[in-house]
Scaffold this active site. Structure first.
Site, PDB file in Angstrom:
ATOM      1  CB  CYS A  79      58.209  37.873  43.771  1.00 14.60           C
ATOM      2  SG  CYS A  79      59.424  37.386  41.566  1.00 14.60           S
ATOM      3  CG  HIS A 170      54.177  38.975  40.732  1.00 17.48           C
ATOM      4  ND1 HIS A 170      54.900  41.077  41.145  1.00 17.48           N
ATOM      5  CD2 HIS A 170      55.433  38.448  39.844  1.00 17.48           C
ATOM      6  CE1 HIS A 170      56.498  40.501  40.753  1.00 17.48           C
ATOM      7  NE2 HIS A 170      56.332  39.471  40.337  1.00 17.48           N
ATOM      8  CD  GLU A 172      51.734  41.676  43.187  1.00 21.61           C
ATOM      9  OE1 GLU A 172      52.051  41.058  43.606  1.00 21.61           O
ATOM     10  OE2 GLU A 172      53.293  42.380  42.136  1.00 21.61           O
TER      11      GLU A 172
END
Ligand code: GLN
EC number: 4.3.3.6
Length: 189
Positions: A79, A170, A172
């Site tokens: 990002c 994202h 994660e």
């Protein structure tokens, strides 16, 4: 076991640290440029690219980050990290030129501030990757050496060039470790 740092000046740091640990590697939050020396790879997390850039300059990371990329060690930009790694940014700002592409900041516009999609990423196999986008950028132009890994509405949202991997979303924030595994396999020697 590899040692992977997460630039911990601003943004989504702890989620990346947990993801690295989950893949069986050592995770290190990086707050000082000297700490880069011990790493095999580095994550530039999501957050706010303008703020992160200010901190990168303030804490004297600019030269050391370039040296890190030049040394061939892996960088995974998610990002805001994708925006910072770009060779050009559509609003005229310059990126750190870790890979050869133009980033469009906040490229999905106001209606699509945040959204999730099941992305097909051939390099990861048949099972789609649940991708979470938050005020996400996209990539609009890539150089010859760049492999495009995924698109949404025709817009490039994941790409790989040599030791650099970037995603507009994202990874994660999910439990899916396949992109982290891909990073370790393809961007870290
Ligand atoms: N829009 C932000 C920027 O350009 C990135 C958002 C994010 O990292 N979730 O800095």
């Amino acid at each position: 076991m590899k040692t992977i740092g997460v630039l911990a000046l601003q943004g989504a740091v702890s989620e990346h640290l947990s993801m690295i640990t989950k893949t069986g590697h050592q995770a290190v939050p990086i707050k000082h440029p000297e700490e880069l020396a011990t790493l095999d790879g580095l994550i530039l997390p999501g957050g706010e690219s303008t703020t992160m850039r200010r901190f990168i300059e303030k804490y004297h990371f600019t030269g050391p980050l370039h040296d890190f990329a030049q040394s061939g060690r892996g960088i995974f930009g998610t990002c805001a990290g994708l925006v910072l790694s770009a060779s050009a940014i559509s609003n005229g700002d310059t990126g750190y030129k870790f890979a050869d592409y133009t980033a469009v900041r906040n490229g999905f516009g106001r209606q699509k501030m945040s959204f999730e999609v099941d992305l097909s990423i051939a390099a990861l196999g048949e099972t789609p990757f649940r991708a979470i986008f938050i005020r996400a950028p996209y990539i609009e132009k890539v150089g010859e050496g760049v492999t495009v890994l995924a698109r949404v509405d025709g817009k490039i949202v994941a790409a790989h060039e040599n030791n650099i991997l970037v995603t507009a979303f994202h990874p994660e924030l999910t439990d899916d470790t396949r992109l982290m595994d891909y990073f370790i396999r393809h961007c870290i020697s």
